[in-house]
Design an enzyme around this catalytic site. Sequence first.
Site, mmCIF file in Angstrom:
data_model
loop_
_atom_site.group_PDB
_atom_site.id
_atom_site.type_symbol
_atom_site.label_atom_id
_atom_site.label_comp_id
_atom_site.label_asym_id
_atom_site.label_seq_id
_atom_site.Cartn_x
_atom_site.Cartn_y
_atom_site.Cartn_z
ATOM 1 N N LYS A 188 0.810 -1.227 0.000
ATOM 2 C CA LYS A 188 0.000 0.000 0.000
ATOM 3 C C LYS A 188 0.838 1.269 0.000
ATOM 4 O O LYS A 188 0.458 2.262 -0.615
ATOM 5 C CB LYS A 188 -0.968 -0.008 1.183
ATOM 6 C CG LYS A 188 -0.303 -0.087 2.566
ATOM 7 C CD LYS A 188 -0.126 -1.500 3.065
ATOM 8 C CE LYS A 188 0.854 -1.583 4.222
ATOM 9 N NZ LYS A 188 0.608 -2.598 5.182
ATOM 10 N N GLU A 206 -5.105 -5.787 -5.084
ATOM 11 C CA GLU A 206 -6.232 -6.041 -4.165
ATOM 12 C C GLU A 206 -5.778 -6.159 -2.705
ATOM 13 O O GLU A 206 -6.439 -5.671 -1.788
ATOM 14 C CB GLU A 206 -6.955 -7.326 -4.596
ATOM 15 C CG GLU A 206 -8.109 -7.734 -3.722
ATOM 16 C CD GLU A 206 -9.214 -6.685 -3.667
ATOM 17 O OE1 GLU A 206 -9.960 -6.566 -4.629
ATOM 18 O OE2 GLU A 206 -9.318 -5.989 -2.631
ATOM 19 N N VAL A 263 -5.282 -3.053 0.289
ATOM 20 C CA VAL A 263 -6.287 -2.451 1.192
ATOM 21 C C VAL A 263 -7.164 -3.569 1.746
ATOM 22 O O VAL A 263 -7.765 -4.337 0.985
ATOM 23 C CB VAL A 263 -7.173 -1.428 0.448
ATOM 24 C CG1 VAL A 263 -8.218 -0.837 1.406
ATOM 25 C CG2 VAL A 263 -6.338 -0.317 -0.168
ATOM 26 N N ILE A 322 -9.945 -8.923 2.159
ATOM 27 C CA ILE A 322 -11.286 -8.440 1.775
ATOM 28 C C ILE A 322 -11.266 -8.027 0.289
ATOM 29 O O ILE A 322 -10.423 -7.220 -0.102
ATOM 30 C CB ILE A 322 -11.707 -7.215 2.621
ATOM 31 C CG1 ILE A 322 -11.594 -7.505 4.115
ATOM 32 C CG2 ILE A 322 -13.120 -6.766 2.255
ATOM 33 C CD1 ILE A 322 -11.793 -6.273 5.007
ATOM 34 N N LYS A 364 -3.949 3.605 2.629
ATOM 35 C CA LYS A 364 -5.083 2.827 2.125
ATOM 36 C C LYS A 364 -6.229 3.744 1.707
ATOM 37 O O LYS A 364 -6.899 3.491 0.697
ATOM 38 C CB LYS A 364 -5.508 1.813 3.187
ATOM 39 C CG LYS A 364 -4.438 0.723 3.373
ATOM 40 C CD LYS A 364 -4.578 -0.040 4.661
ATOM 41 C CE LYS A 364 -3.558 -1.167 4.773
ATOM 42 N NZ LYS A 364 -3.483 -1.755 6.124
#
Length: 323
Positions: free
Chosen positions: A105, A129, A132, A136, A205
């Site tokens: 990040k 992906e 952050v 999830i 993020k």
Amino acid sequence: MKTIKIGLLGLGNIGTGTYKALEMNRDEIEGNAGAHIEIVKILEKDVDRDRGIEVPAEKFTQDPDEIFNDPEIDIVIELLGGVEPAATFMETAMNHGKHVVTANKAAVAANYPRLTEAAAKNGIKFNYEASVGGAIPILTALKDTVRANKYTEVLGIVNGTTNYILHMMGTQGMSYEEALKDAQDKGFAEADPTADVEGIDAANKLSILIALMFGKYIHPKDIPTTGITEITKEKIDEAKSNDCVIKLIAHATLKEDGELDYEVRPTYIRTYHPLAGVLEEYNAVYIKANLVGKMMFYGPGAGPLPTASAVLGDVMEIARSMK
Ligand code: HSE
């Protein structure tokens, strides 16, 4: 079946988790990706460390050009951490026609325009992906699945370390120092937890979330940021007496005049709000959007195997697109 060859930059905690997860779930991953997936080279100085995995010695290199210049390598996974040399390595890999996957990040947030432009210029995929919310699937959802919406607001608990500390202070009566030590003992917090507790990690993020949701790049240094170091037991108790919990919230709102407000700071959250139920080191991203209304994405936001889950999901998406 096609074989996809990967160059891995970094065999630290997340790199090791990714290597391990690929071995653990190879059938699941390859069957669903429709390709054999092979990590063929690993940029890593520390060859001898016991990581609990068997890595053939010939896979290690200390020269990144061996990965960039290898025409057989399709995807570079960057898991070095830190801004540089990670960002330059990603750009170099893209300029050599490699697809890039990262969980980093700090490097993505500090270089978002440069990296997304390099990806577009080279016609390769740039998937981040895992950067952050760990496991999830929030970025894919915001970019694709929910993209038909006009987004108006995001509130994220996007740092596991600080959520764990605040949770332990709130539920176990620990002081900030005791909760930080507990987080370090359990391996959630880094030995130097500055980026987590000062809110810098959450600002990185939030910068990425803002870029995807609102099409605007805000450098993380330009996001007003307050960490949790000033949170005391007294403040936690005061929140409780107002039926609230304190959470470190990364927040952005699109105002009616089209301006964007954004900030990272400890925030009172009503106990009945879904974000108040995000306990321990878990993460959640709560959005408001004009078709779906309110929506929350929840899950493990850190840790080697959850992060590896998102990294490998990104690799599988690229593998499917290459068929
Ligand atoms: N230090 C980060 C956290 C790791 O605690 O959430 C995941 O980005």
